[in-house]
Design a protein around this motif. Structure first.
Motif, PDB file in Angstrom:
ATOM      1  N   SER A   1      -7.305 -18.457   9.292  1.00 21.76           N
ATOM      2  CA  SER A   1      -8.217 -17.368   8.956  1.00 21.76           C
ATOM      3  C   SER A   1      -7.406 -16.078   8.811  1.00 21.76           C
ATOM      4  O   SER A   1      -7.039 -15.446   9.799  1.00 21.76           O
ATOM      5  N   THR A   2      -7.128 -15.683   7.564  1.00 16.81           N
ATOM      6  CA  THR A   2      -6.259 -14.528   7.325  1.00 16.81           C
ATOM      7  C   THR A   2      -6.933 -13.405   6.548  1.00 16.81           C
ATOM      8  O   THR A   2      -6.297 -12.394   6.251  1.00 16.81           O
ATOM      9  N   TYR A   3      -8.212 -13.553   6.227  1.00 13.45           N
ATOM     10  CA  TYR A   3      -8.905 -12.534   5.433  1.00 13.45           C
ATOM     11  C   TYR A   3      -8.815 -11.167   6.136  1.00 13.45           C
ATOM     12  O   TYR A   3      -9.052 -11.051   7.341  1.00 13.45           O
ATOM     13  N   GLY A   4      -8.476 -10.135   5.391  1.00 16.23           N
ATOM     14  CA  GLY A   4      -8.486  -8.767   5.895  1.00 16.23           C
ATOM     15  C   GLY A   4      -7.302  -8.353   6.729  1.00 16.23           C
ATOM     16  O   GLY A   4      -7.239  -7.215   7.187  1.00 16.23           O
ATOM     17  N   LEU A   5      -6.357  -9.269   6.977  1.00 21.55           N
ATOM     18  CA  LEU A   5      -5.178  -8.875   7.757  1.00 21.55           C
ATOM     19  C   LEU A   5      -4.345  -7.887   6.951  1.00 21.55           C
ATOM     20  O   LEU A   5      -4.244  -8.018   5.737  1.00 21.55           O
ATOM     21  N   PRO A   6      -3.785  -6.857   7.531  1.00 22.85           N
ATOM     22  CA  PRO A   6      -3.793  -6.511   8.947  1.00 22.85           C
ATOM     23  C   PRO A   6      -4.903  -5.523   9.329  1.00 22.85           C
ATOM     24  O   PRO A   6      -5.026  -5.178  10.496  1.00 22.85           O
ATOM     25  N   GLY A   7      -5.687  -5.045   8.372  1.00 27.04           N
ATOM     26  CA  GLY A   7      -6.752  -4.082   8.703  1.00 27.04           C
ATOM     27  C   GLY A   7      -7.727  -4.632   9.723  1.00 27.04           C
ATOM     28  O   GLY A   7      -8.145  -3.938  10.647  1.00 27.04           O
ATOM     29  N   ILE A   8      -8.100  -5.884   9.551  1.00 26.70           N
ATOM     30  CA  ILE A   8      -8.906  -6.588  10.553  1.00 26.70           C
ATOM     31  C   ILE A   8      -7.911  -7.402  11.370  1.00 26.70           C
ATOM     32  O   ILE A   8      -7.265  -8.303  10.838  1.00 26.70           O
ATOM     33  N   PRO A   9      -7.715  -7.063  12.624  1.00 26.34           N
ATOM     34  CA  PRO A   9      -6.636  -7.670  13.415  1.00 26.34           C
ATOM     35  C   PRO A   9      -6.715  -9.190  13.524  1.00 26.34           C
ATOM     36  O   PRO A   9      -7.771  -9.789  13.359  1.00 26.34           O
ATOM     37  N   ASP A  10      -5.578  -9.742  13.840  1.00 26.12           N
ATOM     38  CA  ASP A  10      -5.439 -11.177  14.045  1.00 26.12           C
ATOM     39  C   ASP A  10      -6.025 -11.598  15.390  1.00 26.12           C
ATOM     40  O   ASP A  10      -6.580 -12.683  15.526  1.00 26.12           O
ATOM     41  N   ASN A  11      -5.900 -10.745  16.397  1.00 27.79           N
ATOM     42  CA  ASN A  11      -6.353 -11.095  17.745  1.00 27.79           C
ATOM     43  C   ASN A  11      -7.868 -10.981  17.867  1.00 27.79           C
ATOM     44  O   ASN A  11      -8.449  -9.947  17.556  1.00 27.79           O
TER      45      ASN A  11
END
Length: 192
Positions: free
Chosen positions: A170-180
């Motif tokens: 699930s990588t949508y929006g990275l890095p604006g939406i964090p990975d954690n």
């Protein structure tokens, strides 16, 4: 002869006691009204988005004497709820959970940590998007009590962990939406 019969009876009693002492595993079924999987994710480092999965089912086996157990929980990913329908629909799309292709997530564990008879940690695996990764949960407030409504023992507690969603793809929006993503699990289960 009488002494031999008494010794045989004592041996049988001790064998029965030993068998019952070893057979301490109890099975519990999740109480859906007191079990919630809640998540938290930072939104561009400004605020925290929160949501939960409303439908889940599963079983827990615990042997508090042997300090062992098993957990098997399935989460209905389409039951995600943030309180905002358009956001829920986006989370269900291919951008995030792709619930049409991957309708469930599954947590399985066989490694439980104890402090006395209280569960303080759980090691297991989380399967999402067809990928399985290790997950470790920290537990607090584990307790068992006699539920006055069910007339049975209920055990539960609060558990939490932080996962990196990219490990499951699930990588949508990275890095604006964090990975954690922080997962908070409130669980209560009824003894069967």
């Amino acid at each position: 002869m009488k002494k031999l019969i008494t010794m045989a009876a004592a041996a049988a009693l001790l064998a029965g006691f030993g068998a019952s002492a070893q057979a301490q595993t109890a099975t519990y079924t999740l109480d859906p009204t007191h079990t919630f999987v809640t998540w938290e994710a930072l939104h561009f480092g400004t605020s925290t988005n929160r949501g939960r999965f409303d439908k889940k089912e599963g079983k827990i086996e615990i042997d508090r004497a042997a300090k062992t157990g098993k957990i098997d929980i399935t989460i209905d990913m389409a039951s995600i709820s943030t309180g905002v329908a358009p956001f829920d629909n986006h989370l269900k799309s291919k951008d995030f959970f792709d619930v049409a292709t991957h309708p469930t997530a599954r947590f399985q564990a066989t490694g439980l940590s104890f402090d006395g008879t209280k569960v303080t940690g759980v090691k297991g695996t989380l399967t999402m998007f067809g990928k399985t990764q290790p997950v470790e949960l920290k537990g607090s407030r584990f307790n068992c009590y006699e539920n006055p409504f069910f007339k049975r023992e209920v055990c539960g507690g609060d558990f939490e962990t932080t996962i990196q969603r990219s490990q499951w793809g699930s990588t949508y929006g990275l890095p604006g939406i964090p990975d954690n993503i922080r997962l908070l699990i409130q669980v209560e289960a009824v003894k069967q």
